[in-house]
Design a protein around this motif. Structure first.
Motif, PDB file in Angstrom:
ATOM      1  N   TYR A  32      54.855  49.778  37.540  1.00 59.04           N
ATOM      2  CA  TYR A  32      54.763  48.410  38.034  1.00 59.04           C
ATOM      3  C   TYR A  32      54.819  47.535  36.781  1.00 59.04           C
ATOM      4  O   TYR A  32      54.148  47.835  35.790  1.00 59.04           O
ATOM      5  N   PHE A  34      54.671  43.512  35.065  1.00 59.57           N
ATOM      6  CA  PHE A  34      54.120  42.182  35.323  1.00 59.57           C
ATOM      7  C   PHE A  34      54.349  41.284  34.106  1.00 59.57           C
ATOM      8  O   PHE A  34      54.394  41.740  32.966  1.00 59.57           O
ATOM      9  N   TYR A  36      52.285  37.781  32.783  1.00 64.12           N
ATOM     10  CA  TYR A  36      51.188  36.848  32.973  1.00 64.12           C
ATOM     11  C   TYR A  36      51.330  35.733  31.941  1.00 64.12           C
ATOM     12  O   TYR A  36      51.850  35.937  30.841  1.00 64.12           O
TER      13      TYR A  36
ATOM     14  N   THR B  30      39.656  45.835  46.431  1.00 65.06           N
ATOM     15  CA  THR B  30      39.601  47.289  46.341  1.00 65.06           C
ATOM     16  C   THR B  30      39.139  47.749  44.960  1.00 65.06           C
ATOM     17  O   THR B  30      38.407  48.724  44.849  1.00 65.06           O
ATOM     18  N   MET B  31      39.594  47.076  43.914  1.00 63.83           N
ATOM     19  CA  MET B  31      39.247  47.492  42.556  1.00 63.83           C
ATOM     20  C   MET B  31      38.802  46.279  41.736  1.00 63.83           C
ATOM     21  O   MET B  31      39.292  45.171  41.940  1.00 63.83           O
ATOM     22  N   PHE B  33      37.951  45.356  37.513  1.00 60.19           N
ATOM     23  CA  PHE B  33      38.023  45.812  36.127  1.00 60.19           C
ATOM     24  C   PHE B  33      37.406  44.752  35.214  1.00 60.19           C
ATOM     25  O   PHE B  33      37.379  43.568  35.547  1.00 60.19           O
ATOM     26  N   VAL B  96      41.892  43.857  42.220  1.00 57.08           N
ATOM     27  CA  VAL B  96      43.021  44.196  43.089  1.00 57.08           C
ATOM     28  C   VAL B  96      42.573  43.844  44.496  1.00 57.08           C
ATOM     29  O   VAL B  96      41.561  44.367  44.979  1.00 57.08           O
ATOM     30  N   ARG B 100      46.998  44.322  48.652  1.00 55.82           N
ATOM     31  CA  ARG B 100      47.905  43.869  47.578  1.00 55.82           C
ATOM     32  C   ARG B 100      47.913  44.906  46.466  1.00 55.82           C
ATOM     33  O   ARG B 100      47.726  44.599  45.287  1.00 55.82           O
ATOM     34  N   SER B 101      48.153  46.140  46.853  1.00 58.64           N
ATOM     35  CA  SER B 101      48.071  47.248  45.916  1.00 58.64           C
ATOM     36  C   SER B 101      48.931  47.011  44.681  1.00 58.64           C
ATOM     37  O   SER B 101      50.089  46.625  44.784  1.00 58.64           O
ATOM     38  N   GLY B 102      48.343  47.249  43.528  1.00 58.74           N
ATOM     39  CA  GLY B 102      49.075  47.147  42.269  1.00 58.74           C
ATOM     40  C   GLY B 102      48.959  45.802  41.595  1.00 58.74           C
ATOM     41  O   GLY B 102      49.095  45.706  40.386  1.00 58.74           O
ATOM     42  N   GLU B 103      48.738  44.733  42.326  1.00 60.40           N
ATOM     43  CA  GLU B 103      48.648  43.405  41.726  1.00 60.40           C
ATOM     44  C   GLU B 103      47.226  43.151  41.258  1.00 60.40           C
ATOM     45  O   GLU B 103      46.284  43.388  42.004  1.00 60.40           O
ATOM     46  N   GLN B 104      47.086  42.694  40.039  1.00 59.42           N
ATOM     47  CA  GLN B 104      45.768  42.334  39.529  1.00 59.42           C
ATOM     48  C   GLN B 104      45.696  40.843  39.294  1.00 59.42           C
ATOM     49  O   GLN B 104      46.612  40.242  38.730  1.00 59.42           O
ATOM     50  N   TYR B 105      44.572  40.284  39.711  1.00 61.67           N
ATOM     51  CA  TYR B 105      44.320  38.863  39.517  1.00 61.67           C
ATOM     52  C   TYR B 105      43.084  38.708  38.640  1.00 61.67           C
ATOM     53  O   TYR B 105      42.113  39.449  38.787  1.00 61.67           O
ATOM     54  N   PHE B 106      43.160  37.741  37.753  1.00 63.77           N
ATOM     55  CA  PHE B 106      42.128  37.594  36.733  1.00 63.77           C
ATOM     56  C   PHE B 106      41.241  36.387  36.977  1.00 63.77           C
ATOM     57  O   PHE B 106      41.701  35.341  37.452  1.00 63.77           O
TER      58      PHE B 106
END
Lengths: 114, 115
Positions: A32, A34, A36, B30-31, B33, B96, B100-106
């Motif tokens: 995957y 990305f 940012y 789900t996750m 970090f 996550v 929205r599997s795989g996408e990470q938001y900060f």
């Protein structure tokens, strides 16, 4: 080893000019990918992502990126840069699973001149 | 998308003290970090925050220095213990979102300065 390389530490572009930020990755599995953006004093905002399918992906703020498997690259482009695009840009790679954290490149600082 | 908040947004601390950073999300997650961004550097993963169990730490990070809790799906804390000036960094949580599997938001990050 898994890694992301952003060869350009700092780029200066004139306002209205086109932009390309380079990203190369080394990853064993199907990645995957990305991009940012981090504005000064801000958190990271997701610009766009590539999971599969069409190798040219569109993102927010007029950005796009092209995945080239043969070159292990995922370069970010914008046809006309605005002064507000000045920021730090990070390329990142992850696995096609929800439980995997991201590996980030060192970032490219974009300055926009008038 | 989701709203991810972090508290505090910034702090200046004395060496030898500890600071607890909170991360709260307003959506199903789900996750979660925790990352560290040292001055002028990229992001480095500290650990994966596991709900109801011990966090999973990356090489170079230990629980005694960076204890993490995640009592429920949408909330986590990171403590930076016995701080030294080398701990001066931005600490960011990421999530996550469910579906929205795989996408990470900060989150917006916590800027820590240790004097």
């Amino acid at each position: 080893a898994q890694s992301v390389t952003q060869p350009d530490i700092h780029i200066t572009v004139s306002e209205g000019a086109s932009l390309e930020l380079r990203c190369n990755y080394s990853y064993g599995a199907t990645p995957y990918l990305f991009w940012y953006v981090q504005s000064p004093g801000q958190g990271l905002q997701l610009l766009l992502k590539y999971f599969s399918g069409d190798t040219l992906v569109q993102g927010i703020k007029g950005f796009e990126a092209e995945f080239k498997r043969s070159q292990s690259s995922f370069n970010l482009r914008k046809p006309s840069v605005h002064w507000s695009d000045a920021a730090e840009y990070f390329c990142a790679v992850g696995e096609m699973q929800a439980g995997t954290a991201l590996i980030f490149g060192k970032g490219t600082t974009l300055s926009v001149s008038s | 998308s989701a709203v991810i908040s972090q508290k505090p947004s910034r702090d200046i601390c004395q060496r030898g003290t500890s600071l607890t950073i909170q991360c709260q999300v307003d959506s199903q997650v789900t996750m979660m970090f925790w990352y560290r961004q040292q001055p002028g550097q990229s992001l480095t993963l500290i650990a994966t925050a596991n709900q109801g169990s011990e966090a999973t730490y990356e090489s170079g990070f230990v629980i005694d220095k960076f204890p993490i809790s995640r009592p429920n799906l949408t909330f986590s804390t990171l403590t930076v213990s016995n701080m030294s000036p080398e701990d001066s960094s931005i600490y960011l949580c990421s999530v996550v979102l469910a579906g929205r599997s795989g996408e990470q938001y900060f989150g917006p990050g916590t800027r820590l300065t240790v004097t």
